[in-house]
Design a protein around this motif. Structure first.
Motif, PDB file in Angstrom:
ATOM      1  N   ASP A 267       1.088  -1.518  -0.191  1.00  0.00           N
ATOM      2  CA  ASP A 267       0.414   0.053   0.048  1.00  0.00           C
ATOM      3  C   ASP A 267       0.581   0.965  -0.274  1.00  0.00           C
ATOM      4  O   ASP A 267       0.577   1.919  -0.495  1.00  0.00           O
ATOM      5  CB  ASP A 267      -1.060  -0.506   0.967  1.00  0.00           C
ATOM      6  CG  ASP A 267      -2.346  -0.617   1.002  1.00  0.00           C
ATOM      7  OD1 ASP A 267      -2.329  -1.344  -0.222  1.00  0.00           O
ATOM      8  OD2 ASP A 267      -2.962  -0.692   2.068  1.00  0.00           O
TER       9      ASP A 267
ATOM     10  N   ARG B  95       2.447   1.989  -3.773  1.00  0.00           N
ATOM     11  CA  ARG B  95       0.898   2.387  -4.247  1.00  0.00           C
ATOM     12  C   ARG B  95       1.168   3.525  -4.902  1.00  0.00           C
ATOM     13  O   ARG B  95       1.175   4.338  -5.116  1.00  0.00           O
ATOM     14  CB  ARG B  95       0.407   1.640  -4.419  1.00  0.00           C
ATOM     15  CG  ARG B  95      -1.185   2.423  -4.983  1.00  0.00           C
ATOM     16  CD  ARG B  95      -1.918   1.155  -5.267  1.00  0.00           C
ATOM     17  NE  ARG B  95      -1.886  -0.325  -6.375  1.00  0.00           N
ATOM     18  CZ  ARG B  95      -1.172  -0.239  -7.372  1.00  0.00           C
ATOM     19  NH1 ARG B  95      -1.016   0.087  -7.987  1.00  0.00           N
ATOM     20  NH2 ARG B  95      -1.346  -1.453  -7.853  1.00  0.00           N
ATOM     21  N   GLU B  96       1.181   4.105  -2.817  1.00  0.00           N
ATOM     22  CA  GLU B  96       0.159   5.278  -2.721  1.00  0.00           C
ATOM     23  C   GLU B  96       1.306   6.176  -3.158  1.00  0.00           C
ATOM     24  O   GLU B  96       1.433   7.399  -3.658  1.00  0.00           O
ATOM     25  CB  GLU B  96       0.221   5.578  -1.461  1.00  0.00           C
ATOM     26  CG  GLU B  96      -0.879   5.246  -0.801  1.00  0.00           C
ATOM     27  CD  GLU B  96      -1.092   5.308   0.639  1.00  0.00           C
ATOM     28  OE1 GLU B  96      -0.161   5.365   2.138  1.00  0.00           O
ATOM     29  OE2 GLU B  96      -1.864   4.292   1.421  1.00  0.00           O
ATOM     30  N   ARG B  97       2.682   6.174  -2.353  1.00  0.00           N
ATOM     31  CA  ARG B  97       3.799   7.351  -3.185  1.00  0.00           C
ATOM     32  C   ARG B  97       3.840   6.930  -4.835  1.00  0.00           C
ATOM     33  O   ARG B  97       4.359   7.542  -5.566  1.00  0.00           O
ATOM     34  CB  ARG B  97       4.964   6.405  -2.573  1.00  0.00           C
ATOM     35  CG  ARG B  97       5.584   6.123  -1.467  1.00  0.00           C
ATOM     36  CD  ARG B  97       7.112   6.593  -0.846  1.00  0.00           C
ATOM     37  NE  ARG B  97       7.671   5.049  -1.886  1.00  0.00           N
ATOM     38  CZ  ARG B  97       7.754   4.596  -1.058  1.00  0.00           C
ATOM     39  NH1 ARG B  97       7.746   4.252   0.115  1.00  0.00           N
ATOM     40  NH2 ARG B  97       8.679   3.221  -1.604  1.00  0.00           N
ATOM     41  N   LEU B  98       3.770   6.151  -5.833  1.00  0.00           N
ATOM     42  CA  LEU B  98       3.311   5.703  -6.738  1.00  0.00           C
ATOM     43  C   LEU B  98       2.560   6.668  -6.966  1.00  0.00           C
ATOM     44  O   LEU B  98       2.608   7.710  -8.052  1.00  0.00           O
ATOM     45  CB  LEU B  98       3.512   4.956  -7.226  1.00  0.00           C
ATOM     46  CG  LEU B  98       3.592   3.760  -9.038  1.00  0.00           C
ATOM     47  CD1 LEU B  98       4.896   4.815  -9.278  1.00  0.00           C
ATOM     48  CD2 LEU B  98       2.979   3.012  -9.538  1.00  0.00           C
ATOM     49  N   ASP B  99       1.260   6.946  -6.546  1.00  0.00           N
ATOM     50  CA  ASP B  99       0.142   7.576  -7.261  1.00  0.00           C
ATOM     51  C   ASP B  99       0.874   8.896  -6.859  1.00  0.00           C
ATOM     52  O   ASP B  99       0.585   9.729  -7.879  1.00  0.00           O
ATOM     53  CB  ASP B  99      -0.824   7.293  -6.679  1.00  0.00           C
ATOM     54  CG  ASP B  99      -1.635   5.929  -6.790  1.00  0.00           C
ATOM     55  OD1 ASP B  99      -1.156   5.112  -7.701  1.00  0.00           O
ATOM     56  OD2 ASP B  99      -2.259   4.850  -6.335  1.00  0.00           O
ATOM     57  N   ARG B 100       0.962   9.452  -6.275  1.00  0.00           N
ATOM     58  CA  ARG B 100       1.267  10.904  -5.824  1.00  0.00           C
ATOM     59  C   ARG B 100       2.170  11.325  -6.836  1.00  0.00           C
ATOM     60  O   ARG B 100       2.510  12.329  -7.088  1.00  0.00           O
ATOM     61  CB  ARG B 100       1.954  10.564  -4.036  1.00  0.00           C
ATOM     62  CG  ARG B 100       0.794  11.031  -3.237  1.00  0.00           C
ATOM     63  CD  ARG B 100       1.411  11.086  -1.874  1.00  0.00           C
ATOM     64  NE  ARG B 100       2.270  10.931  -1.852  1.00  0.00           N
ATOM     65  CZ  ARG B 100       2.513   9.712  -0.712  1.00  0.00           C
ATOM     66  NH1 ARG B 100       1.888   8.829  -0.487  1.00  0.00           N
ATOM     67  NH2 ARG B 100       4.188   9.511  -0.073  1.00  0.00           N
TER      68      ARG B 100
ATOM     69  N   LEU C 218       3.059  10.231  -9.923  1.00  0.00           N
ATOM     70  CA  LEU C 218       2.385  10.261 -11.218  1.00  0.00           C
ATOM     71  C   LEU C 218       1.525  11.625 -11.114  1.00  0.00           C
ATOM     72  O   LEU C 218       1.356  12.140 -12.685  1.00  0.00           O
ATOM     73  CB  LEU C 218       1.097   8.963 -11.986  1.00  0.00           C
ATOM     74  CG  LEU C 218       2.617   7.623 -11.327  1.00  0.00           C
ATOM     75  CD1 LEU C 218       1.100   6.457 -11.680  1.00  0.00           C
ATOM     76  CD2 LEU C 218       3.296   8.536 -12.913  1.00  0.00           C
ATOM     77  N   GLU C 219       0.896  11.262 -10.199  1.00  0.00           N
ATOM     78  CA  GLU C 219      -0.119  13.156  -9.633  1.00  0.00           C
ATOM     79  C   GLU C 219       0.268  13.867 -10.516  1.00  0.00           C
ATOM     80  O   GLU C 219       0.308  14.658 -11.201  1.00  0.00           O
ATOM     81  CB  GLU C 219      -1.008  12.687  -8.456  1.00  0.00           C
ATOM     82  CG  GLU C 219      -1.693  12.135  -8.454  1.00  0.00           C
ATOM     83  CD  GLU C 219      -2.152  11.612  -7.156  1.00  0.00           C
ATOM     84  OE1 GLU C 219      -2.591  13.110  -6.421  1.00  0.00           O
ATOM     85  OE2 GLU C 219      -3.123  10.779  -7.249  1.00  0.00           O
TER      86      GLU C 219
ATOM     87  N   LYS D 236      -5.351  13.641 -10.691  1.00  0.00           N
ATOM     88  CA  LYS D 236      -6.007  12.510  -9.981  1.00  0.00           C
ATOM     89  C   LYS D 236      -5.885  11.377 -10.482  1.00  0.00           C
ATOM     90  O   LYS D 236      -6.248  10.969 -11.010  1.00  0.00           O
ATOM     91  CB  LYS D 236      -7.036  12.895  -9.436  1.00  0.00           C
ATOM     92  CG  LYS D 236      -7.454  12.251  -7.803  1.00  0.00           C
ATOM     93  CD  LYS D 236      -6.637  12.502  -6.708  1.00  0.00           C
ATOM     94  CE  LYS D 236      -7.978  11.929  -5.885  1.00  0.00           C
ATOM     95  NZ  LYS D 236      -6.236  11.708  -5.191  1.00  0.00           N
ATOM     96  N   ILE D 237      -4.588  10.566  -9.960  1.00  0.00           N
ATOM     97  CA  ILE D 237      -5.211   9.014  -9.961  1.00  0.00           C
ATOM     98  C   ILE D 237      -6.099   8.285  -9.335  1.00  0.00           C
ATOM     99  O   ILE D 237      -6.470   8.767  -8.030  1.00  0.00           O
ATOM    100  CB  ILE D 237      -3.514   8.507 -10.055  1.00  0.00           C
ATOM    101  CG1 ILE D 237      -1.954   8.989 -10.539  1.00  0.00           C
ATOM    102  CG2 ILE D 237      -3.764   6.708 -10.908  1.00  0.00           C
ATOM    103  CD1 ILE D 237      -2.696   9.060 -12.194  1.00  0.00           C
ATOM    104  N   ASN D 238      -6.675   7.415 -10.044  1.00  0.00           N
ATOM    105  CA  ASN D 238      -7.512   6.456  -9.848  1.00  0.00           C
ATOM    106  C   ASN D 238      -9.454   6.616 -10.276  1.00  0.00           C
ATOM    107  O   ASN D 238      -9.495   7.623 -10.483  1.00  0.00           O
ATOM    108  CB  ASN D 238      -8.235   6.369  -8.338  1.00  0.00           C
ATOM    109  CG  ASN D 238      -6.748   5.788  -7.512  1.00  0.00           C
ATOM    110  OD1 ASN D 238      -6.159   4.726  -7.793  1.00  0.00           O
ATOM    111  ND2 ASN D 238      -6.371   6.687  -6.336  1.00  0.00           N
TER     112      ASN D 238
END
Length: 79
Positions: free
Chosen positions: A60, A63-68, A70-71, A77-79
């Protein structure tokens, strides 16, 4: 056949899509050229490993660091 041609034809050769005469020429080159043989064998094994493994779930926090990241990079925003 020269080594650069082996690299150019590598994908088609590994996929079995290279014309028969070119595939035979490439195979003859591989019999004589250890460096190209190593490249071809390494690529073949890499593809086999990739195709025969299941992806591992990301933890988790990763994934959170990757999402940030990428954002920030994409500006949305990702998701």
């Amino acid at each position: 056949m020269v080594c650069k041609k082996v690299i150019r034809d590598l994908s088609e050769f590994l996929d079995g899509e290279l014309a028969r005469d070119l595939a035979e020429e490439l195979a003859l080159h591989l019999a004589r050229c250890e460096e190209c043989r190593i490249v071809v064998d390494t690529c073949r094994r890499t593809v086999e490993i990739y195709c025969n493994t299941e992806p591992l779930p990301l933890p988790d926090d990763v994934r959170e660091r990757l999402d940030r990241a990428l954002e920030q990079r994409l500006g949305k925003k990702i998701n």
